[in-house]
Design an enzyme around this catalytic site. Sequence first.
Site, short mmCIF file in Angstrom:
data_model
loop_
_atom_site.label_atom_id
_atom_site.label_comp_id
_atom_site.label_asym_id
_atom_site.label_seq_id
_atom_site.Cartn_x
_atom_site.Cartn_y
_atom_site.Cartn_z
N HIS A 136 36.00 62.69 39.03
CA HIS A 136 37.18 62.20 38.87
C HIS A 136 38.00 61.51 39.85
O HIS A 136 39.24 61.99 39.91
CB HIS A 136 38.14 63.33 38.16
CG HIS A 136 37.60 63.93 36.82
ND1 HIS A 136 36.90 63.11 35.61
CD2 HIS A 136 37.67 65.20 36.28
CE1 HIS A 136 36.65 63.75 34.88
NE2 HIS A 136 37.04 65.10 34.93
N HIS B 203 43.03 62.28 30.76
CA HIS B 203 42.32 63.74 30.25
C HIS B 203 42.99 64.58 29.83
O HIS B 203 43.30 65.99 30.09
CB HIS B 203 42.05 64.20 31.96
CG HIS B 203 40.85 65.27 32.04
ND1 HIS B 203 40.84 66.42 31.25
CD2 HIS B 203 39.40 64.94 32.67
CE1 HIS B 203 39.72 66.90 31.55
NE2 HIS B 203 38.96 66.41 32.42
N GLU C 265 37.68 62.33 26.29
CA GLU C 265 37.83 61.22 27.67
C GLU C 265 36.92 60.11 26.96
O GLU C 265 36.02 60.04 27.16
CB GLU C 265 37.52 61.98 28.78
CG GLU C 265 38.30 63.25 29.07
CD GLU C 265 37.41 64.16 29.88
OE1 GLU C 265 36.99 63.85 31.08
OE2 GLU C 265 37.00 65.14 29.54
C1 GLA Z 1 35.73 66.72 32.54
C2 GLA Z 1 34.55 67.31 32.94
C3 GLA Z 1 34.36 68.80 32.98
C4 GLA Z 1 35.57 69.22 33.94
C5 GLA Z 1 36.77 68.86 33.33
C6 GLA Z 1 37.99 69.33 34.28
O1 GLA Z 1 35.84 67.00 31.60
O2 GLA Z 1 33.22 66.65 32.61
O3 GLA Z 1 33.22 69.07 33.67
O4 GLA Z 1 35.41 68.97 35.31
O5 GLA Z 1 36.78 67.43 33.46
O6 GLA Z 1 38.04 70.59 34.50
#
Ligand code: GLA
Length: 335
Positions: free
Chosen positions: A93, A163, A298
Amino acid sequence: MSADQYELTNSNGMRVQVLGYGGIIQSVEVPDRDGVLANVALGFADVQGYVDHPGPYFGAIIGRFGNRIAKGQFTLDGVTYSVPLNNGPNSLHGGLSGFDRQIWKCREVEGGFALSHVSPDGDQGYPGELSVTVTYTLTGDNALRIDYEAVTDAPTVVNLTNHSYFNLAGAGSGDVYGHLMQIHADGFLPVDAGLIPTGEIASVDGTAMDFREPIAIGARIRSDEEQLLLGGGYDHNWVLRGAGLREVARVVEPVHGRTLTVLTTEPGVQFYSGNFLTGTFAGAGGAAYRQGDGFALETQHFPDSPNHPAFPSTTLLPGSTYTSTTIYHFATTNE
Ligand code: GLA
């Protein structure tokens, strides 16, 4: 820390609160089938909550690169770039100080507002100065639209998303295992133990990843299929059918009757079932968030794309504009 907060409302009583910090969607109040409003977005009551608990990325704008980059490395035009390892051996991220932790500037636009941020050349190891605008608008029929735009002054990679975690029965009301999930995808990306795609596009047919017909999130989440064990539940990218702005997923909460339809221009969606929520902090309503208390959809290009030439490209060149649109459309049903 900036506590700027912006609001979108419509005549149905729908209300969306967004923070200048991280461009975070803090709350989304929508009516159920009886007209009763509830906040369906997991989050905190104030900015400090997000500063203290960045790990879940609740509601935030994710950039420069959504999801993981294997070993925090990629090569562009023969140059290898290193980005922070903040998720075991991988980068997640956007790195240690991603877009979720920046203070975005806001200006009003028709039907909503636009948040902007300039990420300097070399920010978190990514090349090029990247100028980003994320526009939030709300329609009269409860559609929250997010338009992303970015330009760069040097070749770079970009993969922006939001997110938000939703619980259509109300954030903090328990788990989402009874929500019916439908994802318009025939394939998904199998991952390794670090949740990096192997590169294969696997058919969902005959697996717990098959959401072509609506099925409860919890129906197969405890299956012993390897992919679910690796993710601790669902934490995978589905390869969406079609192209252009189209419906890619629909979620129904049968008790209160709220529905969420997701439309996007993106080729993929990460369906994450909140596996890393541990019940160690409480959200805005005062209830602790535990595993499975929210789902995230997402919309994005595929994880680790810069290291998979066969995946749709995430390269952005000077003179081109990155664009992406996602719509979260809320409604109700008597299903
Ligand atoms: C995304 C990732 C997960 C986790 C979340 C945040 O969905 O794929 O593995 O890191 O973000 O916790």
